[in-house]
Design an enzyme around this catalytic site. Structure first.
Site, short mmCIF file in Angstrom:
data_model
loop_
_atom_site.label_atom_id
_atom_site.label_comp_id
_atom_site.label_asym_id
_atom_site.label_seq_id
_atom_site.Cartn_x
_atom_site.Cartn_y
_atom_site.Cartn_z
N LYS A 1 74.11 83.64 -18.53
CA LYS A 1 75.26 82.76 -18.77
C LYS A 1 75.03 82.04 -20.09
O LYS A 1 74.10 81.25 -20.24
CB LYS A 1 75.41 81.76 -17.63
CG LYS A 1 76.60 80.83 -17.78
CD LYS A 1 76.69 79.88 -16.58
CE LYS A 1 77.86 78.93 -16.70
NZ LYS A 1 77.93 78.01 -15.54
N ARG B 1 75.48 71.68 -22.65
CA ARG B 1 74.68 72.49 -21.72
C ARG B 1 73.79 73.49 -22.44
O ARG B 1 73.30 74.43 -21.83
CB ARG B 1 75.62 73.20 -20.74
CG ARG B 1 76.37 72.21 -19.85
CD ARG B 1 77.36 72.87 -18.94
NE ARG B 1 78.02 71.85 -18.11
CZ ARG B 1 79.28 71.92 -17.72
NH1 ARG B 1 80.03 72.95 -18.05
NH2 ARG B 1 79.80 70.96 -16.99
N LYS C 1 78.03 86.51 -18.39
CA LYS C 1 79.18 85.62 -18.64
C LYS C 1 79.01 84.98 -20.01
O LYS C 1 77.92 84.44 -20.27
CB LYS C 1 79.24 84.55 -17.54
CG LYS C 1 80.34 83.52 -17.74
CD LYS C 1 80.25 82.43 -16.66
CE LYS C 1 81.37 81.40 -16.85
NZ LYS C 1 81.28 80.31 -15.88
N SER D 1 87.67 81.85 -18.83
CA SER D 1 88.95 81.17 -19.03
C SER D 1 89.44 81.23 -20.48
O SER D 1 90.63 81.46 -20.74
CB SER D 1 88.83 79.70 -18.60
OG SER D 1 87.82 79.03 -19.35
N CYS E 1 74.98 70.52 -14.69
CA CYS E 1 74.66 71.51 -13.67
C CYS E 1 73.33 71.23 -12.98
O CYS E 1 72.68 72.13 -12.45
CB CYS E 1 74.63 72.90 -14.29
SG CYS E 1 76.22 73.39 -14.99
N GLU F 1 65.78 86.77 -18.35
CA GLU F 1 66.51 86.02 -17.32
C GLU F 1 66.82 86.90 -16.11
O GLU F 1 66.67 86.49 -14.96
CB GLU F 1 67.81 85.46 -17.91
CG GLU F 1 67.63 84.36 -18.94
CD GLU F 1 67.28 83.02 -18.32
OE1 GLU F 1 67.15 82.94 -17.07
OE2 GLU F 1 67.13 82.05 -19.08
N ARG G 1 86.94 74.06 -17.88
CA ARG G 1 86.50 72.67 -17.71
C ARG G 1 87.69 71.74 -17.50
O ARG G 1 87.57 70.73 -16.80
CB ARG G 1 85.64 72.24 -18.89
CG ARG G 1 84.31 72.97 -18.88
CD ARG G 1 83.46 72.74 -20.12
NE ARG G 1 82.24 73.54 -20.03
CZ ARG G 1 81.35 73.68 -21.00
NH1 ARG G 1 81.56 73.05 -22.16
NH2 ARG G 1 80.28 74.42 -20.84
N TYR H 1 90.78 86.24 -14.21
CA TYR H 1 91.98 85.51 -13.82
C TYR H 1 93.21 86.42 -13.85
O TYR H 1 94.27 86.05 -13.33
CB TYR H 1 92.18 84.30 -14.74
CG TYR H 1 91.01 83.36 -14.69
CD1 TYR H 1 90.88 82.44 -13.65
CD2 TYR H 1 90.00 83.40 -15.65
CE1 TYR H 1 89.79 81.58 -13.57
CE2 TYR H 1 88.90 82.55 -15.58
CZ TYR H 1 88.80 81.65 -14.54
OH TYR H 1 87.72 80.82 -14.46
N CYS I 1 77.22 75.18 -7.81
CA CYS I 1 76.79 74.37 -8.95
C CYS I 1 77.09 72.91 -8.63
O CYS I 1 77.68 72.60 -7.60
CB CYS I 1 77.48 74.82 -10.23
SG CYS I 1 76.58 74.29 -11.72
#
Length: 336
Positions: A202, A224, A255, A282, A133, A240, A212, A321, A123
């Site tokens: 996404k 976005r 996501k 996140s 992006c 998509e 971010r 994570y 990206c």
């Protein structure tokens, strides 16, 4: 219809051995992909305040040691996010042959070879001064993200990552046509074997906030929503995904993950022959971590329950994570 007392569902739940025997969903360390933030201008791991327990890693032996530790507990796949030392309007550091990700890929491949699958997030947001992006153009005193011009930059970034040795390129921009442009560039350069794992579905989610901060990728203006999906839409995901498949995607992705279980199920039901990743993002991580730090939940049990739910919904593997912790907990025994 046969019913109680002939049928007693509790027989199948009476102890852990039986529950494990009949469990419909199995979570394995092989299902996990570990995200790693790599920052060009540091020499020691740097904690991320909004993501307790997660660090930015330098381009040195500290990064290799972290990957080695993860490998030893069963992690076989990593996805890399770069934080460059300089940014500009055209994301030139993202396709620099000596850029942060390109160097990181070479370091990891030199150390681990084919023992580790290296995935590179592709990206421009971390590499541009504006944080979007794609390329920004100004028209009638406002800005637009120029979709078609951006494709050329994304293809350059992807090719540079493949040349560095990435096994899988993961375009995350949600630019229309980006998968096809990348597939064409890779094939023309002879990288027929390099896979594409597209961020096919996404959403424009508020749950990306901690990322971010971690990657210094907050947009300098606007948002976005013009290119990421509307959270109110589910069936749009099928469009998509279909487009990405037609353009050459090998692996699909949804996501965020645990707040979009219905979409994971929808995609897997309609495209069962394609491997499906889900990104436990996140904000999802940080909410669990904050509740655990405050003593409101049992972290281990909750993380394993949520991760199992993502797998149960249809994900074949999960970017999380918590990957290292989950791998350790699986070895200790899932607490169900």
């Amino acid at each position: 219809m046969v019913t109680f007392p002939v049928i007693r569902p509790r027989r199948l739940r009476k102890n852990k051995l039986i529950r494990d025997l009949v469990a419909e969903t199995e979570l394995s360390e092989k299902d996990l992909i570990l995200p790693i933030f790599i920052k060009e201008s540091i020499n020691e791991p740097e904690p991320i305040s909004s993501m307790p327990g997660i660090n930015r890693y330098p381009l040195n032996d500290k990064l290799i040691n972290y990957v080695e530790t993860s490998y030893e507990i069963g992690i076989r796949s990593v996805i890399l996010f770069g934080i460059p030392s300089y940014k500009d309007d055209i994301a030139s550091s993202a396709y620099d042959k000596n850029g942060v990700i390109q160097r990181a890929v070479r370091m990891i491949k030199d150390s681990f070879g084919d023992k580790i699958i290296v995935i590179t997030d592709e990206c421009t947001d971390e590499y541009t001064s504006h944080g979007h992006c794609g390329l920004v153009r100004y028209k009638d005193s406002t800005y637009i993200i120029d979709n078609d011009e951006s494709l050329k930059i994304h293809a350059k970034i992807a090719l540079s990552q493949a040349e560095a040795g990435a096994d899988i390129i993961a375009p995350s921009s949600m630019m229309d046509g980006v998968v096809g442009e990348i597939r064409k560039a890779l094939d023309e350069a002879g990288f027929y074997e390099t896979l594409i794992m597209s961020y096919s579905v996404k959403y424009a989610s508020a749950l990306y906030g901690p990322f971010r901060e971690a990657a210094y990728s907050k947009p300098a203006f606007g948002d976005r929503r013009g290119y990421q999906m509307d959270p109110r839409n589910a069936f749009e995901a099928l469009k998509e995904v279909k487009l990405d498949i037609e353009e050459g995607a090998d692996i699909l992705m949804v996501k965020p993950a645990h707040t979009y279980l219905d979409v994971i199920r929808l995609v897997k039901t309609n495209f069962p022959e394609y491997p499906l990743a889900a990104y436990h993002v996140s904000g999802e991580y940080s909410m669990i971590k904050a509740a655990a730090i405050n003593g409101w939940i049992d972290e281990r049990t909750v993380v394993l329950e949520i991760t199992t739910a993502i797998k149960r919904a249809g994900a074949d593997f999960i970017i999380t994570y918590y990957a290292n912790e989950i791998a350790r907990w699986i070895k200790e025994g899932v607490p169900f």
